[in-house]
Write an enzyme that holds these catalytic residues in place. Structure first.
Site, mmCIF file in Angstrom:
data_model
loop_
_atom_site.group_PDB
_atom_site.id
_atom_site.type_symbol
_atom_site.label_atom_id
_atom_site.label_comp_id
_atom_site.label_asym_id
_atom_site.label_seq_id
_atom_site.Cartn_x
_atom_site.Cartn_y
_atom_site.Cartn_z
ATOM 1 N N GLY A 127 0.554 -1.258 -0.108
ATOM 2 C CA GLY A 127 -0.110 0.073 0.043
ATOM 3 C C GLY A 127 0.905 1.271 0.065
ATOM 4 C CB SER A 128 4.387 2.294 -0.528
ATOM 5 O OG SER A 128 4.545 1.861 -1.928
ATOM 6 C CG ASN A 129 2.337 3.563 -5.550
ATOM 7 O OD1 ASN A 129 2.819 4.748 -5.717
ATOM 8 N ND2 ASN A 129 2.638 2.450 -6.254
ATOM 9 C CG LEU A 174 -8.764 -8.370 -16.156
ATOM 10 C CD1 LEU A 174 -7.645 -7.344 -16.867
ATOM 11 C CD2 LEU A 174 -8.923 -9.535 -17.378
ATOM 12 C CG ASN A 233 -3.027 -0.383 -12.968
ATOM 13 O OD1 ASN A 233 -2.810 -0.553 -11.782
ATOM 14 N ND2 ASN A 233 -2.415 -1.211 -13.921
ATOM 15 C CG HIS A 268 2.594 -1.934 -15.800
ATOM 16 N ND1 HIS A 268 2.222 -3.138 -15.363
ATOM 17 C CD2 HIS A 268 3.793 -2.286 -16.833
ATOM 18 C CE1 HIS A 268 3.088 -4.174 -15.877
ATOM 19 N NE2 HIS A 268 3.740 -3.671 -16.693
ATOM 20 C CG ASP A 281 -0.571 -4.280 -17.545
ATOM 21 O OD1 ASP A 281 -1.049 -3.547 -16.647
ATOM 22 O OD2 ASP A 281 0.032 -5.119 -17.495
ATOM 23 C CD GLU A 316 5.668 2.202 -8.533
ATOM 24 O OE1 GLU A 316 5.321 1.203 -9.349
ATOM 25 O OE2 GLU A 316 5.483 1.849 -7.186
#
Length: 194
Positions: free
Chosen positions: A12-14, A92, A107, A109, A150, A179
């Site tokens: 969960g850092s983002n 997905l 999202n 990536h 993606d 990120e």
């Protein structure tokens, strides 16, 4: 007030960086966190208030609920969610959810798509592939989500060098810096256009 729902499956850092970014905003509310992983570190982060004491309610769901019903879609609509942000979410997105939130699911990536994308290409698997291929750069891609891994429209990319001596861990560190630097800002840009 624009309302964000975060989806995450891991540490969960983002998700925390995004919640922190909007913690003092009068215009944006990180309304809830949804996860499919009862052991995800992101749950502890959200329950303790992420980094700026921004408590975010958590909804845990299973595969059957996600793929064989429209309960998650209905819940998000009832919560009047404006944008869904995937922050390390591994599943997905179902077609019904994507169609209910067109161009309102984003999202991130950990590579420069279209390279190193698709099913099974996430996290360390991506960085290992980048190093094994002898790439001179890697980076991040922030994109809208469709029914395929993606393949949604690219919103933003940023790159970092990959040195011949870099390990997958070195690449992971460089990519994570990108990120944390860019994802919250790009989410804000997307919200501003809604």
């Amino acid at each position: 007030m624009k309302r964000i729902a975060l989806f995450a499956s891991g540490s969960g850092s983002n998700a925390e960086k995004i919640a922190d970014y909007f913690a003092d905003s009068a215009d944006v509310d990180v309304t809830l966190l949804l996860t499919n992983n009862p052991k995800a570190g992101v749950i502890d982060r959200a329950r303790r208030g992420f980094g700026k004491n921004t408590h975010v309610p958590v909804l845990l769901f299973d595969r059957t609920t996600f793929y064989n019903s429209d309960r998650i879609t209905q819940f998000l609509q009832q919560q009047q969610i404006d944008l869904i942000v995937l922050a390390g979410f591994m599943w997905l997105m179902p077609a019904g959810l994507v169609s209910a939130f067109p161009d309102r699911i984003v999202n991130i990536h950990p590579a420069l798509l279209p390279k190193y994308g698709g099913k099974g290409m996430y996290g360390h698997f991506v960085h290992e592939a980048v190093v094994a291929a002898g790439e001179g750069e890697s980076g991040i891609t922030i994109h809208f989500v469709n029914e395929h891994y993606d393949e949604g429209q690219i919103i933003f990319q940023a790159s970092c060098p990959v040195l011949p001596t870099d390990t997958p861990d070195d690449v992971a560190h460089s990519v994570q810096v990108l990120e944390h630097t860019h994802y919250p800002r790009v989410v804000a840009d997307v919200l501003a256009r809604l």
